[in-house]
Design a protein around this motif. Sequence first.
Motif, PDB file in Angstrom:
ATOM      1  N   VAL A 133      12.353  -5.948  12.625  1.00 36.89           N
ATOM      2  CA  VAL A 133      11.459  -4.814  12.666  1.00 36.89           C
ATOM      3  C   VAL A 133      10.817  -4.428  11.392  1.00 36.89           C
ATOM      4  CG1 VAL A 133      11.315  -2.354  13.021  1.00 36.89           C
ATOM      5  CG2 VAL A 133      12.923  -3.815  14.594  1.00 36.89           C
ATOM      6  N   ASN A 134       9.366  -4.804  11.717  1.00 37.12           N
ATOM      7  CA  ASN A 134       8.577  -4.497  10.344  1.00 37.12           C
ATOM      8  C   ASN A 134       8.216  -2.995  10.378  1.00 37.12           C
ATOM      9  OD1 ASN A 134       8.496  -7.074   9.280  1.00 37.12           O
ATOM     10  ND2 ASN A 134       7.017  -7.678  11.159  1.00 37.12           N
ATOM     11  N   PHE A 135       7.929  -2.334   9.303  1.00 35.49           N
ATOM     12  CA  PHE A 135       7.415  -0.903   8.970  1.00 35.49           C
ATOM     13  C   PHE A 135       6.578  -0.742   7.810  1.00 35.49           C
ATOM     14  CE2 PHE A 135      11.326  -0.978   6.650  1.00 35.49           C
ATOM     15  CZ  PHE A 135      10.954  -0.308   5.312  1.00 35.49           C
ATOM     16  N   THR A 136       5.555   0.015   8.208  1.00 36.15           N
ATOM     17  CA  THR A 136       4.575   0.521   7.002  1.00 36.15           C
ATOM     18  C   THR A 136       4.490   2.172   7.182  1.00 36.15           C
ATOM     19  OG1 THR A 136       3.176  -1.603   7.479  1.00 36.15           O
ATOM     20  CG2 THR A 136       2.083   0.421   6.286  1.00 36.15           C
ATOM     21  N   ILE A 137       4.591   2.496   5.798  1.00 37.48           N
ATOM     22  CA  ILE A 137       4.578   4.097   5.627  1.00 37.48           C
ATOM     23  C   ILE A 137       3.643   4.560   4.768  1.00 37.48           C
ATOM     24  CG2 ILE A 137       6.178   6.172   5.073  1.00 37.48           C
ATOM     25  CD1 ILE A 137       8.472   4.174   5.032  1.00 37.48           C
ATOM     26  N   THR A 138       2.587   5.228   5.140  1.00 35.27           N
ATOM     27  CA  THR A 138       1.452   6.001   4.553  1.00 35.27           C
ATOM     28  C   THR A 138       1.457   7.125   5.042  1.00 35.27           C
ATOM     29  OG1 THR A 138      -0.281   5.307   6.180  1.00 35.27           O
ATOM     30  CG2 THR A 138       0.419   3.518   4.650  1.00 35.27           C
ATOM     31  N   PRO A 139       0.487   8.219   4.322  1.00 32.93           N
ATOM     32  CA  PRO A 139       0.520   9.452   4.887  1.00 32.93           C
ATOM     33  C   PRO A 139      -0.080   9.544   6.251  1.00 32.93           C
ATOM     34  CG  PRO A 139      -0.384   9.329   2.643  1.00 32.93           C
ATOM     35  CD  PRO A 139      -0.012   7.884   2.963  1.00 32.93           C
ATOM     36  N   ARG A 176       0.102  18.582   9.082  1.00 32.08           N
ATOM     37  CA  ARG A 176       0.299  19.546   8.003  1.00 32.08           C
ATOM     38  C   ARG A 176       0.735  18.792   6.673  1.00 32.08           C
ATOM     39  NH1 ARG A 176       3.884  24.757   8.555  1.00 32.08           N
ATOM     40  NH2 ARG A 176       5.610  23.190   7.959  1.00 32.08           N
ATOM     41  N   GLU A 177       1.886  18.142   6.885  1.00 32.91           N
ATOM     42  CA  GLU A 177       2.706  17.350   5.738  1.00 32.91           C
ATOM     43  C   GLU A 177       1.557  16.367   5.043  1.00 32.91           C
ATOM     44  OE1 GLU A 177       6.544  15.349   4.692  1.00 32.91           O
ATOM     45  OE2 GLU A 177       5.789  14.992   6.638  1.00 32.91           O
ATOM     46  N   ARG A 178       0.601  15.586   5.962  1.00 33.22           N
ATOM     47  CA  ARG A 178      -0.330  14.723   5.658  1.00 33.22           C
ATOM     48  C   ARG A 178      -1.294  15.174   4.511  1.00 33.22           C
ATOM     49  NH1 ARG A 178      -2.324  13.248  11.204  1.00 33.22           N
ATOM     50  NH2 ARG A 178      -0.406  12.376  12.248  1.00 33.22           N
ATOM     51  N   SER A 179      -1.746  16.168   4.634  1.00 31.59           N
ATOM     52  CA  SER A 179      -2.890  16.973   4.026  1.00 31.59           C
ATOM     53  C   SER A 179      -2.408  17.066   2.395  1.00 31.59           C
ATOM     54  CB  SER A 179      -3.476  18.091   4.685  1.00 31.59           C
ATOM     55  OG  SER A 179      -2.382  18.987   4.987  1.00 31.59           O
ATOM     56  N   ASN A 180      -1.216  17.335   2.496  1.00 29.98           N
ATOM     57  CA  ASN A 180      -0.605  17.795   1.042  1.00 29.98           C
ATOM     58  C   ASN A 180      -0.061  16.458   0.228  1.00 29.98           C
ATOM     59  OD1 ASN A 180      -1.067  20.798   1.648  1.00 29.98           O
ATOM     60  ND2 ASN A 180       0.840  20.586   2.525  1.00 29.98           N
ATOM     61  N   LEU A 181      -0.100  15.472   0.979  1.00 29.56           N
ATOM     62  CA  LEU A 181       0.763  14.197   0.188  1.00 29.56           C
ATOM     63  C   LEU A 181      -0.343  13.547  -0.448  1.00 29.56           C
ATOM     64  CD1 LEU A 181       2.953  12.971   3.106  1.00 29.56           C
ATOM     65  CD2 LEU A 181       3.646  13.912   0.907  1.00 29.56           C
ATOM     66  N   PRO A 182       0.163  12.773  -1.688  1.00 25.41           N
ATOM     67  CA  PRO A 182      -0.812  11.951  -2.369  1.00 25.41           C
ATOM     68  C   PRO A 182      -0.774  10.626  -1.497  1.00 25.41           C
ATOM     69  CG  PRO A 182       1.554  12.095  -3.319  1.00 25.41           C
ATOM     70  CD  PRO A 182       1.450  13.171  -2.297  1.00 25.41           C
ATOM     71  N   GLU A 193      14.491  -5.180   3.677  1.00 27.73           N
ATOM     72  CA  GLU A 193      14.188  -4.741   2.403  1.00 27.73           C
ATOM     73  C   GLU A 193      12.851  -3.935   2.393  1.00 27.73           C
ATOM     74  OE1 GLU A 193      12.716  -8.937   0.907  1.00 27.73           O
ATOM     75  OE2 GLU A 193      10.664  -8.509   1.599  1.00 27.73           O
ATOM     76  N   VAL A 194      12.566  -3.129   1.069  1.00 23.65           N
ATOM     77  CA  VAL A 194      11.431  -2.098   1.173  1.00 23.65           C
ATOM     78  C   VAL A 194      10.841  -2.505   0.065  1.00 23.65           C
ATOM     79  CG1 VAL A 194      12.915  -0.689   0.097  1.00 23.65           C
ATOM     80  CG2 VAL A 194      10.925   0.264   1.288  1.00 23.65           C
ATOM     81  N   VAL A 195       9.509  -2.523   0.169  1.00 22.61           N
ATOM     82  CA  VAL A 195       8.420  -2.746  -1.076  1.00 22.61           C
ATOM     83  C   VAL A 195       7.504  -1.493  -1.241  1.00 22.61           C
ATOM     84  CG1 VAL A 195       6.667  -4.137  -2.122  1.00 22.61           C
ATOM     85  CG2 VAL A 195       8.492  -5.251  -0.444  1.00 22.61           C
ATOM     86  N   VAL A 196       7.618  -0.939  -2.447  1.00 20.31           N
ATOM     87  CA  VAL A 196       6.543   0.068  -2.821  1.00 20.31           C
ATOM     88  C   VAL A 196       5.412  -0.556  -3.016  1.00 20.31           C
ATOM     89  CG1 VAL A 196       5.910   2.082  -4.175  1.00 20.31           C
ATOM     90  CG2 VAL A 196       8.416   1.724  -3.479  1.00 20.31           C
ATOM     91  N   GLU A 197       4.459  -0.652  -2.292  1.00 23.03           N
ATOM     92  CA  GLU A 197       3.073  -1.616  -2.784  1.00 23.03           C
ATOM     93  C   GLU A 197       2.212  -0.896  -3.881  1.00 23.03           C
ATOM     94  OE1 GLU A 197       2.616  -4.426  -2.221  1.00 23.03           O
ATOM     95  OE2 GLU A 197       3.684  -4.817  -0.182  1.00 23.03           O
ATOM     96  N   ASN A 198       1.965   0.790  -3.406  1.00 23.18           N
ATOM     97  CA  ASN A 198       1.380   1.632  -4.491  1.00 23.18           C
ATOM     98  C   ASN A 198       1.891   3.055  -4.171  1.00 23.18           C
ATOM     99  OD1 ASN A 198      -0.960   2.642  -2.662  1.00 23.18           O
ATOM    100  ND2 ASN A 198      -1.358   0.303  -2.496  1.00 23.18           N
ATOM    101  N   SER A 199       1.935   3.608  -5.111  1.00 25.29           N
ATOM    102  CA  SER A 199       1.857   5.219  -4.905  1.00 25.29           C
ATOM    103  C   SER A 199       1.055   6.104  -6.066  1.00 25.29           C
ATOM    104  CB  SER A 199       3.405   5.428  -5.193  1.00 25.29           C
ATOM    105  OG  SER A 199       3.667   6.849  -5.139  1.00 25.29           O
ATOM    106  N   ASP A 200       0.339   7.127  -5.910  1.00 29.06           N
ATOM    107  CA  ASP A 200      -0.462   7.917  -6.666  1.00 29.06           C
ATOM    108  C   ASP A 200       0.561   8.787  -7.480  1.00 29.06           C
ATOM    109  OD1 ASP A 200      -2.723   6.703  -5.990  1.00 29.06           O
ATOM    110  OD2 ASP A 200      -3.533   8.469  -5.003  1.00 29.06           O
ATOM    111  N   VAL A 201       1.754   8.910  -7.236  1.00 31.58           N
ATOM    112  CA  VAL A 201       2.710   9.792  -8.001  1.00 31.58           C
ATOM    113  C   VAL A 201       4.152   9.089  -8.101  1.00 31.58           C
ATOM    114  CG1 VAL A 201       1.639  12.062  -7.062  1.00 31.58           C
ATOM    115  CG2 VAL A 201       3.641  10.828  -5.726  1.00 31.58           C
TER     116      VAL A 201
END
Length: 288
Positions: free
Chosen positions: A146-152, A159-165, A187-195
């Motif tokens: 099972v592949n997953f992608t997490i973004t805002p 409501r949560e989306r608008s406040n997230l980096p 496994e999990v990979v943080v590709e990029n994050s503003d914070v």
Amino acid sequence: NSQSCQVRLLEVVAGVIVLVCKETMQHHGICLSMDGLVNLQLSSKSVGVFEAFYNSVKPIQLISSSIEVAKAGKIPGGKTEIPFEFPLHMKSNKVLYETYHGVFVNIQYTLRCDVKRSLLAKDLSRTCEFIVHSQPQKAKVVPTRVNFTITPDTLQSSRERSNLPKFLIQGHLDATNCVISQPLTGEVVVENSDVPIKSIELQLVRVETCGCAEGYARDATEIQNIQIAEGDVCHGLAIPIYMVFPRLFTCPTLETTNFKVEFEVNIVIVLHDDHLITENFPLKLCRV
């Protein structure tokens, strides 16, 4: 008065009753009792919601039998061992579910030894739990990645989306249909994050449902939480996911008329301001 016992081939509970006396002891018989019970409990939020719940949460007896190990007589001073074998004969149309210690559902099997004595001497009694494994399923478990992608944008709350980096986290679980005796991996990979990221955690959750046709009470509670990354991890680095299913607090996924026991895993990303980002995966556990 103590006992030891083991489950053999899921058919016989065998062991030894050990009696240690300082001097010869008179008794009126030694009995061994076996019980298997499913105890159901309603959470405080469910009490009073459905009148019918109160009948549906009565204990369910799976097995109940007793044998006389020794007739009335005397036990000599010192150590006496009495071997026993107890067949696992379940009640008609009942199934011996696997041992499971939950919050609102509890499946437990016990042996109790009673040494009956005269009115002037108190009866001796000891209880010992034995563990039952369910019958392994015959079909092979084919792991489905099972592949997953997490973004805002993938988060459910607008409501949560608008406040997230901005962030992009990807990864996979090797399987969500899992063999209970093998670890959950991926496994999990943080590709990029503003914070900066503060922590990445794996949370195993049990979902217990009690009820009847009139309604169900469904409660999710945490079994264990494992931190798999600490601090602002390197971007693009594959972080291994590895979680062992704890015995007694998990069992093969179970669905019956009056109760269900299911499991989920959450991947939780904690941001520097303690904001939680959670991705949920239902699991199906089985024994092979």
